[in-house]
Scaffold this motif. Structure first.
Motif, PDB file in Angstrom:
ATOM      1  N   ALA A   1       4.942 -12.800  -3.546  1.00  0.00           N
ATOM      2  CA  ALA A   1       4.269 -12.119  -4.655  1.00  0.00           C
ATOM      3  C   ALA A   1       2.839 -11.762  -4.277  1.00  0.00           C
ATOM      4  O   ALA A   1       2.346 -10.672  -4.602  1.00  0.00           O
ATOM      5  N   CYS A   2       2.178 -12.658  -3.575  1.00  0.00           N
ATOM      6  CA  CYS A   2       0.812 -12.405  -3.144  1.00  0.00           C
ATOM      7  C   CYS A   2       0.766 -11.228  -2.169  1.00  0.00           C
ATOM      8  O   CYS A   2      -0.077 -10.340  -2.274  1.00  0.00           O
ATOM      9  N   GLY A   3       1.682 -11.197  -1.224  1.00  0.00           N
ATOM     10  CA  GLY A   3       1.753 -10.091  -0.277  1.00  0.00           C
ATOM     11  C   GLY A   3       2.053  -8.773  -0.972  1.00  0.00           C
ATOM     12  O   GLY A   3       1.477  -7.732  -0.633  1.00  0.00           O
ATOM     13  N   ALA A   4       2.939  -8.784  -1.948  1.00  0.00           N
ATOM     14  CA  ALA A   4       3.260  -7.567  -2.695  1.00  0.00           C
ATOM     15  C   ALA A   4       2.047  -7.067  -3.468  1.00  0.00           C
ATOM     16  O   ALA A   4       1.775  -5.862  -3.506  1.00  0.00           O
ATOM     17  N   ALA A   5       1.298  -7.995  -4.054  1.00  0.00           N
ATOM     18  CA  ALA A   5       0.095  -7.606  -4.797  1.00  0.00           C
ATOM     19  C   ALA A   5      -0.956  -7.005  -3.863  1.00  0.00           C
ATOM     20  O   ALA A   5      -1.584  -5.988  -4.186  1.00  0.00           O
ATOM     21  N   LEU A   6      -1.146  -7.604  -2.693  1.00  0.00           N
ATOM     22  CA  LEU A   6      -2.107  -7.061  -1.736  1.00  0.00           C
ATOM     23  C   LEU A   6      -1.677  -5.681  -1.242  1.00  0.00           C
ATOM     24  O   LEU A   6      -2.503  -4.785  -1.075  1.00  0.00           O
ATOM     25  N   SER A   7      -0.378  -5.515  -1.021  1.00  0.00           N
ATOM     26  CA  SER A   7       0.134  -4.218  -0.580  1.00  0.00           C
ATOM     27  C   SER A   7      -0.083  -3.157  -1.652  1.00  0.00           C
ATOM     28  O   SER A   7      -0.500  -2.026  -1.358  1.00  0.00           O
ATOM     29  N   ALA A   8       0.171  -3.500  -2.905  1.00  0.00           N
ATOM     30  CA  ALA A   8      -0.041  -2.560  -4.004  1.00  0.00           C
ATOM     31  C   ALA A   8      -1.519  -2.210  -4.127  1.00  0.00           C
ATOM     32  O   ALA A   8      -1.885  -1.040  -4.316  1.00  0.00           O
ATOM     33  N   TRP A   9      -2.384  -3.212  -4.002  1.00  0.00           N
ATOM     34  CA  TRP A   9      -3.821  -2.961  -4.080  1.00  0.00           C
ATOM     35  C   TRP A   9      -4.260  -2.022  -2.971  1.00  0.00           C
ATOM     36  O   TRP A   9      -5.013  -1.079  -3.199  1.00  0.00           O
ATOM     37  N   ARG A  10      -3.757  -2.269  -1.774  1.00  0.00           N
ATOM     38  CA  ARG A  10      -4.137  -1.424  -0.639  1.00  0.00           C
ATOM     39  C   ARG A  10      -3.679   0.016  -0.860  1.00  0.00           C
ATOM     40  O   ARG A  10      -4.390   0.963  -0.554  1.00  0.00           O
TER      41      ARG A  10
END
Length: 70
Positions: free
Chosen positions: A39-48
């Motif tokens: 979930a953390c990786g998905a959130a960072l990817s979306a932010w990027r």
């Protein structure tokens, strides 16, 4: 490479697995502080992605240490 970071419940719930990884790779193994790595990786990817789109449109994007500490 100076260390390994293991993630997921297999690593989190099985100390023997962490020991085996450390022995096989001759490196220290740590676990991340957060427990929802995917979930953390998905959130960072979306932010990027959102930041990239904003930059393409000419907006100014600032990243601080607080934004990236997960």
């Amino acid at each position: 490479v100076t260390s390994l970071v293991a993630s997921g419940n297999a690593a989190r719930l099985n100390p023997a697995l962490l020991t085996a990884l450390s022995r096989v790779f001759s490196l220290p193994v740590t676990l991340p502080a957060h427990t929802e790595e995917a979930a953390c990786g998905a959130a960072l990817s979306a932010w990027r992605t959102c930041a990239g789109e904003a930059l393409r449109r000419g907006a100014s994007v600032t990243i601080s240490k607080e934004d990236t500490s997960v």
